[in-house]
Design an enzyme around this catalytic site. Structure first.
Site, mmCIF file in Angstrom:
data_model
loop_
_atom_site.group_PDB
_atom_site.id
_atom_site.type_symbol
_atom_site.label_atom_id
_atom_site.label_comp_id
_atom_site.label_asym_id
_atom_site.label_seq_id
_atom_site.Cartn_x
_atom_site.Cartn_y
_atom_site.Cartn_z
ATOM 1 C CD GLU A 32 -2.489 1.697 0.183
ATOM 2 O OE1 GLU A 32 -2.337 2.864 -0.245
ATOM 3 O OE2 GLU A 32 -3.246 0.856 -0.366
ATOM 4 N NE ARG A 33 0.867 6.127 -4.364
ATOM 5 C CZ ARG A 33 0.967 6.794 -5.508
ATOM 6 N NH1 ARG A 33 0.154 6.515 -6.506
ATOM 7 N NH2 ARG A 33 1.880 7.721 -5.643
ATOM 8 C CG LEU A 183 -25.892 13.636 -8.665
ATOM 9 C CD1 LEU A 183 -26.749 12.556 -9.293
ATOM 10 C CD2 LEU A 183 -26.621 14.975 -8.703
ATOM 11 C CB VAL A 233 -17.685 23.528 -17.431
ATOM 12 C CG1 VAL A 233 -16.666 24.523 -16.880
ATOM 13 C CG2 VAL A 233 -18.882 23.433 -16.498
ATOM 14 C CB ILE A 265 -15.750 14.972 -15.255
ATOM 15 C CG1 ILE A 265 -14.227 14.988 -15.132
ATOM 16 C CG2 ILE A 265 -16.314 16.385 -15.120
ATOM 17 C CD1 ILE A 265 -13.530 15.685 -16.286
ATOM 18 N N GLY A 266 -15.584 11.870 -13.466
ATOM 19 C CA GLY A 266 -15.253 10.469 -13.678
ATOM 20 C C GLY A 266 -13.831 10.144 -13.259
ATOM 21 C CG HIS A 316 -20.380 -3.689 -4.936
ATOM 22 N ND1 HIS A 316 -20.482 -2.364 -4.582
ATOM 23 C CD2 HIS A 316 -21.152 -3.831 -6.043
ATOM 24 C CE1 HIS A 316 -21.289 -1.745 -5.431
ATOM 25 N NE2 HIS A 316 -21.691 -2.609 -6.326
ATOM 26 C CG HIS A 439 -48.997 -5.045 5.140
ATOM 27 N ND1 HIS A 439 -48.994 -4.109 4.132
ATOM 28 C CD2 HIS A 439 -49.994 -4.695 5.996
ATOM 29 C CE1 HIS A 439 -49.965 -3.230 4.350
ATOM 30 N NE2 HIS A 439 -50.589 -3.568 5.488
#
Length: 471
Positions: A32-33, A183, A233, A265-266, A316, A439
């Site tokens: 792990e860095r 979001l 943009v 944006i990803g 996942h 229910h």
């Protein structure tokens, strides 16, 4: 040091593969860095964002004053909120370190690089360590995409990582990108007092989800966010007073002065790092490592999993791929053959979907139908004041086998588990409709949607029964 398996990257896929390999009796090293295990997800991604979203949810719930109870405006203590976020992260990363120790997985902190197809170096500020291995699993993940015209060195320009720090709450935040990450962070900042504008280049936010689900979310948040779709943009200029954001849409060009910008944006795959290509592991032009359904790369004893491989960039998915790779290395016959990988936006309301969407079914020329149960007919949703939601089943027209599903509403992500299992088991509408659901409950809407499609529903007008009588 020589290992049966060296795992490069300790995110959900990396630690899952390392721990699974150790449980199968292999000698394992995990690299792990950064200074803690868990990768982007646990440290600066899905876990801290959910801690902040839990705070936002409490604020949103308190704002609902239609049940005879009203609350005063909340007092925001950013330091206490940041502490809650960090405590959540520390609890999980510390647990990972304990599990690694308990499984006798050797953890090396530093930057790992391949020097050959059987050797790797790990470098940090103190020392460089050489490791030899029989097998390797690459789990180096992805990184946020940057736009070249944005002044990223300005502290008012945020990415998904820096936004989690909650250094301040801007008066007006502009989010570039209407995907799940953008979001979710917009939800947090709006709840804490920011005005939020969301700009999306495509024709809808939350690309990948069916439009009818997204419409419910947008309607519920029409007073919370300003949505600008089909808008690009083109420039961000920093001034002492504000960030001037220039945009264009199908009609015109315009600009907004805002206090902060979140770029979401990803993400792009990290396949062009760590000397991966230099040792002969094949990648495509976007940095994704090419693998088969066992995770095997073009170098037979080296595997790759998670965001650095093709498919949805979801923790996942990475964890399941990690299990497969470890099992294959241990000599088991295992393949990644998931029929359904769930996606969840932990917004308010939540939006969740799994399997085929309507658009995907159309693209594949599958004859399908949908059964949609509105939460406005759910006793539990009405009683909780959360009737703005729906449960949708997408099924094959001839066999009524479940192909996909989508839910929008409170706890939609938690409700999705039954539907993911139903797709994997090849369940039909009848299978789901004949399963007794409690229910009143929200998960009852799944059974009622199936009854609606099967023509056995009594909680709504039964169109199939009416048609049979008319004939």
């Amino acid at each position: 040091m020589t290992y049966d398996v060296v795992v490069l990257g300790s995110g959900p896929g990396g630690y899952a593969s390392a721990f699974r390999a150790a449980d199968l009796g292999l000698k394992v090293a995990l690299i792990e860095r950064y200074k803690t295990l868990g990768g982007v997800c646990l440290n600066v991604g899905c876990i801290p964002s959910k801690a902040l979203l839990s705070v936002a949810g409490k604020i949103r719930s308190a704002e609902q004053t239609d049940k005879g109870i009203s609350f005063s405006k909340p007092t925001i203590d950013l330091e206490a909120i940041r502490q809650h976020r960090q405590t959540t992260v520390d609890t999980l990363t510390n647990n990972l370190a304990l599990m690694a120790k308990g499984r006798h997985v050797d953890v090396y902190y530093g930057e790992g690089k391949f020097v050959s197809t059987t050797a790797m170096t790990v470098s940090n500020q103190k020392v460089q360590t050489s490791l030899e291995f029989k097998h390797a699993i690459i789990a180096v993940g992805s990184k946020a995409i940057k736009l070249p015209f944005i002044p990223h060195d300005d502290p008012r320009v945020l990415d998904a990582t820096s936004a989690l720090q909650l250094e301040r709450i801007p008066k007006h935040l502009l989010v570039i990108g209407g995907g799940i990450i953008g979001l979710e962070m917009a939800t947090v900042y709006q709840a804490l007092g920011a005005g939020v504008t969301i700009v999306e280049l495509g024709n809808q936010i939350m690309t990948g989800a069916d439009k009818d689900l997204v419409r419910v979310f947008q309607q519920a948040n029409k007073d919370k966010f300003n949505f600008l779709t089909q808008t690009q943009v083109t420039d961000v200029t920093a001034t002492p007073e504000s960030l001037k954001v220039s945009m264009t849409n199908k009609d015109d060009g315009f600009s907004l002065d805002v206090d902060a910008v979140l770029v979401s944006i990803g993400r792009s795959a990290n396949g062009n790092t760590s000397n991966i290509a230099e040792i002969g592991v094949k990648t495509d032009d976007r940095g994704f490592i090419l693998t088969d359904d066992q995770g095997r790369t073009s170098v037979e004893h080296i595997f790759a999993i998670g965001d650095v491989t093709h498919g949805p960039m979801l923790a996942h998915k990475a964890a399941h791929q990690g299990h497969i790779a470890a099992e294959v290395i241990a000599g088991h016959s295992a393949h990644f053959q998931a029929l359904a990988i769930p996606s969840i936006a932990y917004t308010y309301p939540e939006v969740a979907w799994v399997g085929l969407t309507e658009e995907q079914a159309k693209t594949q020329n599958i004859a399908f139908k949908t059964a949609v149960f509105p939460w406005s007919a759910s006793g539990r949703a009405i009683a909780a004041g959360n009737a703005a939601g729906k449960t949708k089943l997408i099924y094959e027209q001839k066999t009524e086998r479940l192909l996909g599903a989508g839910i929008v509403g409170d706890h939609a992500g938690e409700l999705l588990g039954e539907l993911t299992l139903a797709i994997e088991f090849g369940a039909t509408l009848e299978d789901i409709a004949l399963t007794i659901h409690a229910h009143p409950s929200l998960h009852e809407t799944i059974g009622l949607a199936a009854e609606l499609g099967a023509g056995t529903i009594t909680d709504l007008p039964n169109k199939k029964a009416l048609l049979s009588h008319s004939n």
